[in-house]
Write an enzyme that holds these catalytic residues in place. Structure first.
Site, PDB file in Angstrom:
ATOM      1  N   ASP A  13       0.862  -1.191   0.000  1.00 22.64           N
ATOM      2  CA  ASP A  13       0.000   0.000   0.000  1.00 22.64           C
ATOM      3  C   ASP A  13       0.892   1.233   0.000  1.00 22.64           C
ATOM      4  O   ASP A  13       2.070   1.164   0.382  1.00 22.64           O
ATOM      5  CB  ASP A  13      -0.915   0.018   1.236  1.00 22.64           C
ATOM      6  CG  ASP A  13      -1.884   1.202   1.180  1.00 22.64           C
ATOM      7  OD1 ASP A  13      -2.401   1.504   0.086  1.00 22.64           O
ATOM      8  OD2 ASP A  13      -2.091   1.861   2.218  1.00 22.64           O
ATOM      9  N   SER A  14       0.308   2.356  -0.395  1.00 19.23           N
ATOM     10  CA  SER A  14       1.049   3.613  -0.350  1.00 19.23           C
ATOM     11  C   SER A  14       1.438   3.955   1.094  1.00 19.23           C
ATOM     12  O   SER A  14       2.391   4.683   1.318  1.00 19.23           O
ATOM     13  CB  SER A  14       0.187   4.727  -0.936  1.00 19.23           C
ATOM     14  OG  SER A  14      -1.055   4.749  -0.264  1.00 19.23           O
ATOM     15  N   CYS A  76      -3.736  -1.167  -2.253  1.00 19.05           N
ATOM     16  CA  CYS A  76      -4.061   0.230  -2.532  1.00 19.05           C
ATOM     17  C   CYS A  76      -4.970   0.327  -3.757  1.00 19.05           C
ATOM     18  O   CYS A  76      -4.607  -0.152  -4.834  1.00 19.05           O
ATOM     19  CB  CYS A  76      -2.742   0.951  -2.800  1.00 19.05           C
ATOM     20  SG  CYS A  76      -2.896   2.678  -3.196  1.00 19.05           S
ATOM     21  N   GLU A 159      -5.135   9.858   8.193  1.00 18.56           N
ATOM     22  CA  GLU A 159      -3.684   9.860   8.439  1.00 18.56           C
ATOM     23  C   GLU A 159      -3.335  10.735   9.644  1.00 18.56           C
ATOM     24  O   GLU A 159      -2.380  10.475  10.359  1.00 18.56           O
ATOM     25  CB  GLU A 159      -2.932  10.380   7.206  1.00 18.56           C
ATOM     26  CG  GLU A 159      -2.956   9.447   6.015  1.00 18.56           C
ATOM     27  CD  GLU A 159      -1.847   8.398   6.042  1.00 18.56           C
ATOM     28  OE1 GLU A 159      -0.781   8.670   6.589  1.00 18.56           O
ATOM     29  OE2 GLU A 159      -2.082   7.297   5.504  1.00 18.56           O
ATOM     30  N   CYS A 193     -11.365   2.783  -0.985  1.00 21.94           N
ATOM     31  CA  CYS A 193     -10.067   3.291  -0.529  1.00 21.94           C
ATOM     32  C   CYS A 193      -9.743   2.616   0.795  1.00 21.94           C
ATOM     33  O   CYS A 193     -10.620   2.455   1.650  1.00 21.94           O
ATOM     34  CB  CYS A 193     -10.133   4.807  -0.358  1.00 21.94           C
ATOM     35  SG  CYS A 193      -8.651   5.495   0.395  1.00 21.94           S
ATOM     36  N   HIS A 195      -8.323   3.573   3.412  1.00 23.17           N
ATOM     37  CA  HIS A 195      -8.455   4.331   4.653  1.00 23.17           C
ATOM     38  C   HIS A 195      -9.899   4.478   5.144  1.00 23.17           C
ATOM     39  O   HIS A 195     -10.129   4.770   6.313  1.00 23.17           O
ATOM     40  CB  HIS A 195      -7.893   5.746   4.478  1.00 23.17           C
ATOM     41  CG  HIS A 195      -6.404   5.802   4.413  1.00 23.17           C
ATOM     42  ND1 HIS A 195      -5.678   5.095   3.479  1.00 23.17           N
ATOM     43  CD2 HIS A 195      -5.506   6.484   5.175  1.00 23.17           C
ATOM     44  CE1 HIS A 195      -4.386   5.352   3.661  1.00 23.17           C
ATOM     45  NE2 HIS A 195      -4.254   6.193   4.676  1.00 23.17           N
TER      46      HIS A 195
HETATM   47  N1  DGL Z   1      -4.211   3.494  -0.314  1.00 22.69           N
HETATM   48  C1  DGL Z   1      -4.886   4.494  -1.097  1.00 22.69           C
HETATM   49  C2  DGL Z   1      -6.104   3.895  -1.779  1.00 22.69           C
HETATM   50  O1  DGL Z   1      -6.650   2.881  -1.377  1.00 22.69           O
HETATM   51  C3  DGL Z   1      -5.277   5.670  -0.252  1.00 22.69           C
HETATM   52  C4  DGL Z   1      -4.115   6.469   0.263  1.00 22.69           C
HETATM   53  C5  DGL Z   1      -3.358   7.216  -0.816  1.00 22.69           C
HETATM   54  O2  DGL Z   1      -3.927   8.130  -1.458  1.00 22.69           O
HETATM   55  O3  DGL Z   1      -2.209   6.881  -1.018  1.00 22.69           O
HETATM   56  O4  DGL Z   1      -6.540   4.433  -2.771  1.00 22.69           O
END
Ligand code: DGL
Length: 276
Positions: A13-14, A76, A159, A193, A195
């Site tokens: 993930d990012s 992600c 975050e 997403c 988050h």
């Molecule tokens: N992990 C990203 C997603 O699911 C969200 C966080 C980001 O923008 O990096 O799209």
């Protein structure tokens, strides 16, 4: 050339958000080994261009392959929106390895869940502008209507640990009102997403009755379990001792603190660098 020795499942993930997906996968398949990689130093990806997200994601997948992963899950959504890795890079790297995203397993269930056949996708700007959910849903279920809503403030709220604050109320209500005004027949909203599950209580509080909220973690986990049952040739390439390693491109201490919010317990973390 990558090694073909059995190895852990890689989860990329990012940043921290993919821990919501990792948590569900590990709960469903506790016996497997995992390496979680968060590119926290360069997160968020959701506001970046496709070209940049592709380059970063490619580096991350290569790193996980070098760590011995035979299978990588792009937890992600923004990174999953890019098919180039699966279609172009993977056959050149090692056709026996696999990279799976989170969009497909989510989309597969849409027709079953939505009665009105009108669904809404909540996601980052990158995910929504890529139109990936809409294209996948239309391919599988051409009779469905899909509306996307980019919610660029939701990731920063999570975050920064502000997901339970009055500020979150404003941004959650704003985007729900907007998407439901765009298509009042929506009966299913996808949290597209990593988050957003942390905002679920707030989202529920502002959601009119009769709308199903779809959080993808459990479905991604169920889909992976099913995938490995159908692909024993991949399952034997995965080690199973119940171990987890956590890698981040930012500070290990920061990751460990944040992980305790996402996983409810701290974890041991290693800092790494992703190279071009
Ligand atoms: N992990 C990203 C997603 O699911 C969200 C966080 C980001 O923008 O990096 O799209």
């Amino acid at each position: 050339m990558f090694s073909s020795v059995p190895g852990p499942i890689g989860i990329f993930d990012s940043g921290y958000g993919g821990l919501t997906i990792f948590d569900k996968i590990r709960a469903a398949m506790p016996g497997y080994d995992y390496i979680y990689l968060g590119d926290n130093a360069r997160s968020p990806y959701g506001t970046r261009s496709f070209e940049v997200v592709y380059r970063f994601t490619k580096q991350a997948v290569e790193t996980l392959f070098n760590e011995g992963c035979q299978l990588v899950i792009l937890a992600c959504n923004t990174a999953s929106a890019l098919r180039t890795i699966q279609q172009r890079d993977l056959p050149q790297w090692d056709p026996a390895r696999r990279v799976l995203g989170v969009i497909r397993p989510t989309v597969e269930l849409m027709d079953k869940i939505s009665k009105s056949k009108h669904v809404g996708i909540l996601g980052t700007t990158g995910t929504i502008t890529s139109d990936s959910y809409s294209l996948e849903i239309k391919k599988m279920f051409p009779h469905m209507t899909v509306t996307g809503e980019a919610c660029p403030m939701w990731v920063p709220l999570v975050e920064n640990n502000e997901f339970d604050s009055p500020g979150a109320d404003y941004f959650v209500r704003k985007h729900l009102e907007h998407i439901l005004a765009a298509d009042p027949e929506i009966d299913t909203l996808v949290l597209g997403c990593t988050h957003y599950p942390l905002l679920i209580e707030k989202i529920k509080a502002f959601l009119p009755e009769g709308i199903t909220l779809f959080s993808q973690g459990e479905y991604v986990a169920a889909s992976l379990t099913d995938y490995l049952r159908r692909h024993p040739e991949m399952d034997i390439r995965l080690t199973k001792q119940g171990n987890c390693r956590f890698l981040t491109t930012e500070s290990a201490a920061k990751f460990s603190d944040a992980a305790s919010v996402f996983l409810n317990h701290p974890v041991e973390v290693e800092q790494i660098r992703l190279v071009e």
